[in-house]
Design a protein around this motif. Sequence first.
Motif, PDB file in Angstrom:
ATOM      1  N   UNK A   1       0.838  -1.204   0.000  1.00 46.35           N
ATOM      2  CA  UNK A   1       0.000   0.000   0.000  1.00 46.35           C
ATOM      3  C   UNK A   1       0.875   1.258   0.000  1.00 46.35           C
ATOM      4  N   UNK A   2       0.557   2.183  -0.883  1.00 49.23           N
ATOM      5  CA  UNK A   2       1.296   3.452  -1.068  1.00 49.23           C
ATOM      6  C   UNK A   2       2.699   3.264  -1.659  1.00 49.23           C
ATOM      7  N   UNK A   3       3.020   2.044  -2.106  1.00 48.88           N
ATOM      8  CA  UNK A   3       4.333   1.801  -2.703  1.00 48.88           C
ATOM      9  C   UNK A   3       4.574   2.700  -3.910  1.00 48.88           C
ATOM     10  N   UNK A   4       3.526   2.947  -4.706  1.00 51.36           N
ATOM     11  CA  UNK A   4       3.688   3.775  -5.904  1.00 51.36           C
ATOM     12  C   UNK A   4       4.185   5.171  -5.547  1.00 51.36           C
ATOM     13  N   UNK A   5       3.716   5.725  -4.418  1.00 48.95           N
ATOM     14  CA  UNK A   5       4.170   7.047  -3.988  1.00 48.95           C
ATOM     15  C   UNK A   5       5.660   7.030  -3.695  1.00 48.95           C
ATOM     16  N   UNK A   6       6.102   6.022  -2.962  1.00 51.94           N
ATOM     17  CA  UNK A   6       7.497   5.975  -2.534  1.00 51.94           C
ATOM     18  C   UNK A   6       8.454   5.737  -3.707  1.00 51.94           C
ATOM     19  N   UNK A   7       8.093   4.834  -4.624  1.00 50.89           N
ATOM     20  CA  UNK A   7       9.028   4.529  -5.713  1.00 50.89           C
ATOM     21  C   UNK A   7       9.110   5.671  -6.723  1.00 50.89           C
ATOM     22  N   UNK A   8       7.970   6.301  -7.004  1.00 51.37           N
ATOM     23  CA  UNK A   8       8.001   7.438  -7.925  1.00 51.37           C
ATOM     24  C   UNK A   8       8.756   8.600  -7.289  1.00 51.37           C
ATOM     25  N   UNK A   9       8.514   8.819  -5.996  1.00 56.60           N
ATOM     26  CA  UNK A   9       9.237   9.874  -5.281  1.00 56.60           C
ATOM     27  C   UNK A   9      10.731   9.588  -5.273  1.00 56.60           C
ATOM     28  N   UNK A  10      11.121   8.327  -5.045  1.00 57.08           N
ATOM     29  CA  UNK A  10      12.537   7.962  -5.041  1.00 57.08           C
ATOM     30  C   UNK A  10      13.176   8.234  -6.397  1.00 57.08           C
ATOM     31  N   UNK A  11      12.453   7.896  -7.470  1.00 59.46           N
ATOM     32  CA  UNK A  11      12.983   8.125  -8.815  1.00 59.46           C
ATOM     33  C   UNK A  11      13.131   9.614  -9.111  1.00 59.46           C
ATOM     34  N   UNK A  12      12.096  10.392  -8.783  1.00 59.21           N
ATOM     35  CA  UNK A  12      12.109  11.832  -9.086  1.00 59.21           C
ATOM     36  C   UNK A  12      13.145  12.559  -8.226  1.00 59.21           C
ATOM     37  N   UNK A  13      13.179  12.237  -6.925  1.00 61.44           N
ATOM     38  CA  UNK A  13      14.174  12.857  -6.048  1.00 61.44           C
ATOM     39  C   UNK A  13      15.583  12.508  -6.510  1.00 61.44           C
ATOM     40  N   UNK A  14      15.742  11.309  -7.074  1.00 61.49           N
ATOM     41  CA  UNK A  14      17.044  10.889  -7.582  1.00 61.49           C
ATOM     42  C   UNK A  14      17.426  11.493  -8.910  1.00 61.49           C
ATOM     43  N   UNK A  15      16.589  12.391  -9.448  1.00 59.44           N
ATOM     44  CA  UNK A  15      16.966  13.107 -10.661  1.00 59.44           C
ATOM     45  C   UNK A  15      16.299  12.646 -11.936  1.00 59.44           C
ATOM     46  N   UNK A  16      15.355  11.721 -11.856  1.00 56.88           N
ATOM     47  CA  UNK A  16      14.655  11.263 -13.058  1.00 56.88           C
ATOM     48  C   UNK A  16      13.624  12.305 -13.473  1.00 56.88           C
ATOM     49  N   UNK A  17      13.662  12.700 -14.741  1.00 55.37           N
ATOM     50  CA  UNK A  17      12.733  13.714 -15.248  1.00 55.37           C
ATOM     51  C   UNK A  17      11.392  13.070 -15.567  1.00 55.37           C
ATOM     52  N   UNK A  18      10.304  13.616 -15.011  1.00 53.19           N
ATOM     53  CA  UNK A  18       8.979  13.073 -15.287  1.00 53.19           C
ATOM     54  C   UNK A  18       8.594  13.226 -16.752  1.00 53.19           C
ATOM     55  N   UNK A  19       9.244  14.158 -17.443  1.00 56.19           N
ATOM     56  CA  UNK A  19       8.991  14.324 -18.873  1.00 56.19           C
ATOM     57  C   UNK A  19       9.671  13.245 -19.694  1.00 56.19           C
TER      58      UNK A  19
END
Length: 378
Positions: free
Chosen positions: A301-319
Amino acid sequence: MMGTVLAAIAIVFNILSGGLFLSPENLYNIAQQTAVVGVVATVVVLIIVARHIDLSVGSVMGFVGVLIATLMYTANWHWVPASLAGLAVAIVVSVYQGALTAKLGVPSFVVTLGGLMSFRGAAFLVADGKTQPVNDQFFQRLGGGFDGAIGVGPSWVLAAVIVLALVVQMWAKRRAKASYGVPNNPLWLDAAIVLVPVAIVLAFVASMNSYQIMNKDAPQGIPIPVLIWAAVALVLSFIVHRTRFGRYVFAMGGNPEAAALVGIPVRKVTLMLFALMGVLITIAAMVSIARLNAGTNSLGTSMELYVIAAAVIGGTALAGGSGSILGSVLGALIMQSIDSGMLLLDVSIGVRYVIIGQVLIAAVVFDVIYRRLTGDTV
């Protein structure tokens, strides 16, 4: 940049918690708790780089985890065939969602949003909402815990191997530059650069080797979930930097139309990418149910929030078009460190969710502002 942020977070929480944050016990817990998010975040980076998104990772992980636990407990399967069955189901689910995106052009946001609800329901249906205990002692070690670490001696041996590999890599780069007539940095500068990761590795292993569980006669050493996470990160880094598939993913993210025009099989690569997601979701599910010693329908539960946040905080561009595996590792550690620090300070769960959500928004805002200032439109 992210390494500095992580260090600052650790120092602030250590001061506020009276030295508890950087204690061996807390660092051990952070390391093994971050592993599940970290494993999934590595592949979510590639999903986002390719201009897709997967909001169903937590639900699919819960579904697969409950399925594996049910086969082991209710059907009395050995953990190996049960895990292989879970892997097959995860790949089928991920390829199904990928096919709707790759073949029919349905936005992955819509497909996986539906999957978020559907597979959470499937997780409930598999075990009829009942918790499925996991009793296999060997399998339980995959999740860390009492016997879920490799011990002091093997941990120091592994640290020595990593340090040697870093030194050899630095020396090989210097020789390669010299052979091509490219000027080298002064030896002392390259040595100083290598000393940073060497110091991090040695400090981490020393901390893990300092933690000893009560009623146990030896310290823990490196947790097995961390080794699994490290192995996944290394394999994904190799795929990104050394394989055609990795180059194709970044080419698709940079410009999907141009990638298709130059002959890159965009649909096939997308399907392969979602299949890879299924593999890593299974690994994460195995580690998670092994750590909890049970499979529950609320798993992930809420895993999607954490993994997307980890990717974005790590410099992955959402675009899309840019991101790194190492960035996801740092992003996952930052997310878990914030959560762990707030837990030590006895911050309520509601406030923790508010802060973590705002951290994700802040990371996206930073990404947008940075790209506007640098003129990067990817």
